[in-house]
Scaffold this motif. Structure first.
Motif, PDB file in Angstrom:
ATOM      1  N   ASN A 149       0.843  -1.201   0.000  1.00  0.00           N
ATOM      2  CA  ASN A 149       0.000   0.000   0.000  1.00  0.00           C
ATOM      3  C   ASN A 149       0.871   1.240   0.000  1.00  0.00           C
ATOM      4  O   ASN A 149       2.029   1.203   0.428  1.00  0.00           O
ATOM      5  N   TYR A 168       0.618   5.382   1.277  1.00  0.00           N
ATOM      6  CA  TYR A 168      -0.120   6.370   2.065  1.00  0.00           C
ATOM      7  C   TYR A 168       0.522   7.739   1.890  1.00  0.00           C
ATOM      8  O   TYR A 168       1.736   7.857   1.714  1.00  0.00           O
ATOM      9  N   GLN A 189       0.872  11.374   3.971  1.00  0.00           N
ATOM     10  CA  GLN A 189       0.698  12.018   5.265  1.00  0.00           C
ATOM     11  C   GLN A 189       1.120  13.474   5.189  1.00  0.00           C
ATOM     12  O   GLN A 189       2.292  13.778   4.964  1.00  0.00           O
ATOM     13  N   LYS A 219      -1.274  15.576  10.277  1.00  0.00           N
ATOM     14  CA  LYS A 219      -2.471  14.812   9.905  1.00  0.00           C
ATOM     15  C   LYS A 219      -2.198  13.321   9.928  1.00  0.00           C
ATOM     16  O   LYS A 219      -1.051  12.875   9.935  1.00  0.00           O
ATOM     17  N   ALA A 220      -3.271  12.559   9.933  1.00  0.00           N
ATOM     18  CA  ALA A 220      -3.153  11.112   9.862  1.00  0.00           C
ATOM     19  C   ALA A 220      -2.806  10.678   8.438  1.00  0.00           C
ATOM     20  O   ALA A 220      -3.112  11.387   7.473  1.00  0.00           O
ATOM     21  N   PRO A 221      -2.176   9.537   8.298  1.00  0.00           N
ATOM     22  CA  PRO A 221      -1.945   9.000   6.951  1.00  0.00           C
ATOM     23  C   PRO A 221      -3.266   8.769   6.216  1.00  0.00           C
ATOM     24  O   PRO A 221      -4.296   8.504   6.836  1.00  0.00           O
ATOM     25  N   LEU A 229      -4.812   6.556   2.879  1.00  0.00           N
ATOM     26  CA  LEU A 229      -4.564   5.501   1.894  1.00  0.00           C
ATOM     27  C   LEU A 229      -4.774   6.041   0.484  1.00  0.00           C
ATOM     28  O   LEU A 229      -5.828   6.603   0.171  1.00  0.00           O
ATOM     29  N   TYR A 233      -3.719   0.686  -2.973  1.00  0.00           N
ATOM     30  CA  TYR A 233      -3.674  -0.604  -2.288  1.00  0.00           C
ATOM     31  C   TYR A 233      -3.426  -1.710  -3.302  1.00  0.00           C
ATOM     32  O   TYR A 233      -3.659  -1.534  -4.502  1.00  0.00           O
ATOM     33  N   ASP A 234      -2.953  -2.842  -2.802  1.00  0.00           N
ATOM     34  CA  ASP A 234      -2.593  -3.965  -3.682  1.00  0.00           C
ATOM     35  C   ASP A 234      -1.669  -3.496  -4.808  1.00  0.00           C
ATOM     36  O   ASP A 234      -1.821  -3.926  -5.961  1.00  0.00           O
ATOM     37  N   GLU A 282      -7.366   4.042  -4.488  1.00  0.00           N
ATOM     38  CA  GLU A 282      -8.445   4.123  -3.514  1.00  0.00           C
ATOM     39  C   GLU A 282      -9.517   5.080  -4.038  1.00  0.00           C
ATOM     40  O   GLU A 282      -9.216   6.077  -4.714  1.00  0.00           O
ATOM     41  N   TYR A 307       4.463   7.065   2.362  1.00  0.00           N
ATOM     42  CA  TYR A 307       4.939   5.821   2.956  1.00  0.00           C
ATOM     43  C   TYR A 307       4.412   4.622   2.181  1.00  0.00           C
ATOM     44  O   TYR A 307       3.230   4.573   1.825  1.00  0.00           O
ATOM     45  N   GLN A 344       3.784   0.442   2.609  1.00  0.00           N
ATOM     46  CA  GLN A 344       3.491  -0.489   3.713  1.00  0.00           C
ATOM     47  C   GLN A 344       3.231  -1.857   3.120  1.00  0.00           C
ATOM     48  O   GLN A 344       2.436  -1.996   2.184  1.00  0.00           O
ATOM     49  N   TYR A 378       1.896  -5.852   3.577  1.00  0.00           N
ATOM     50  CA  TYR A 378       0.979  -6.639   4.390  1.00  0.00           C
ATOM     51  C   TYR A 378       0.945  -8.082   3.907  1.00  0.00           C
ATOM     52  O   TYR A 378      -0.089  -8.734   3.858  1.00  0.00           O
ATOM     53  N   TRP A 385       2.997  -6.060  10.067  1.00  0.00           N
ATOM     54  CA  TRP A 385       3.035  -5.259   8.877  1.00  0.00           C
ATOM     55  C   TRP A 385       3.997  -4.106   9.117  1.00  0.00           C
ATOM     56  O   TRP A 385       4.045  -3.543  10.204  1.00  0.00           O
ATOM     57  N   PHE A 433       6.112  -0.515   7.614  1.00  0.00           N
ATOM     58  CA  PHE A 433       6.100   0.647   6.746  1.00  0.00           C
ATOM     59  C   PHE A 433       7.524   0.982   6.293  1.00  0.00           C
ATOM     60  O   PHE A 433       8.491   0.709   7.002  1.00  0.00           O
TER      61      PHE A 433
END
Lengths: 119, 108
Positions: free
Chosen positions: B34, B36, B38, B42-44, B46, B49-50, B55, B87, B89, B91, B97, B99
């Motif tokens: 994934n 992300y 940031q 603030k929060a990360p 998404l 993905y995959d 997203e 970032y 990440q 999984y 998991w 980063f």
């Protein structure tokens, strides 16, 4: 729209236990499709996954923190919680809660809460 | 644990430039990767993905590719609002998991 909100003390003394709660709104924590996790970020540093829980109570933790971490869920309150014991200054960080798929795709995050470990 | 590296650690580019960030895993993670974004304070968020799936709601100037151990994240035309740290990440299989260390993107 699903929202997550972290809450808890912003200051914890060394050797004590850090306790945070994440409240889920706009959706059910009992969704069978998702897990609920905690991630932290020390000041100026990167992201570290701490652990996650399923609504049934199944948990898995980062081995680097496993001995000190407990994550629990309260489906009646739509909340899940983090406890981190024996904290040191190295545990000072912004703590985030997040929703993720079984596979680890973290698609909804809380805004984060800053926890400082200091006497 | 699977270790993630990113390069560069930071970059400066002009508005409209194409920006590319690479992420490498210490072992084969298939497409379990994934990306992300940031922004400061603030929060990360998404974005991908995959490895290559955008997203919902994310602008199409963002894209991702790769599989196995080597992955690429691209901003096709850098915009002022893209200033952030990015970032990767992984999984793959069971946790933990992990980063990547992040890539800070600035406007030149």
């Amino acid at each position: 729209q699903l929202q997550l909100q972290e809450s808890g003390p912003g200051l914890v003394k060394p050797s004590e236990t850090l306790s945070l709660t994440c409240t889920v709104s706009g959706g059910s924590i009992s969704s069978s499709s998702y897990y609920w996790g905690w991630i932290r970020q020390p000041p100026g540093k990167g992201l570290e996954w701490i652990g996650s829980i399923y609504y049934s109570g199944s948990t898995y933790y980062n081995p680097s923190l496993k001995s000190r971490v407990t994550i629990s869920v309260d489906t009646s309150k739509n909340q899940f919680s983090l406890k981190l014991s024996s904290v040191t200054a190295a545990d000072t960080a912004v703590y985030y809660c997040a929703r993720h798929s079984q596979g680890g795709i973290m698609d909804v995050w809380g805004k984060g809460t800053t926890v400082t470990v200091s006497s | 644990d699977i270790q993630m590296t990113q390069s560069p650690s930071s970059l400066s580019a002009s508005v409209g430039d194409r920006v590319t960030i690479t992420c490498q895993a210490s072992q084969d993670i298939s497409n379990y990767l994934n990306w992300y974004q940031q922004k400061p304070g603030k929060a990360p968020k998404l974005l991908i993905y995959d490895a290559s799936n955008l997203e919902t709601g994310v602008p199409s100037r963002f894209s991702g590719s790769g599989s196995g151990t080597d992955f690429t994240f691209t901003i096709s035309s850098l915009q002022p609002e893209d200033i952030a740290t990015y970032y990767c990440q992984q999984y793959d299989n069971l946790p933990p998991w992990t980063f990547g260390p992040g890539t800070k993107v600035d406007i030149k």
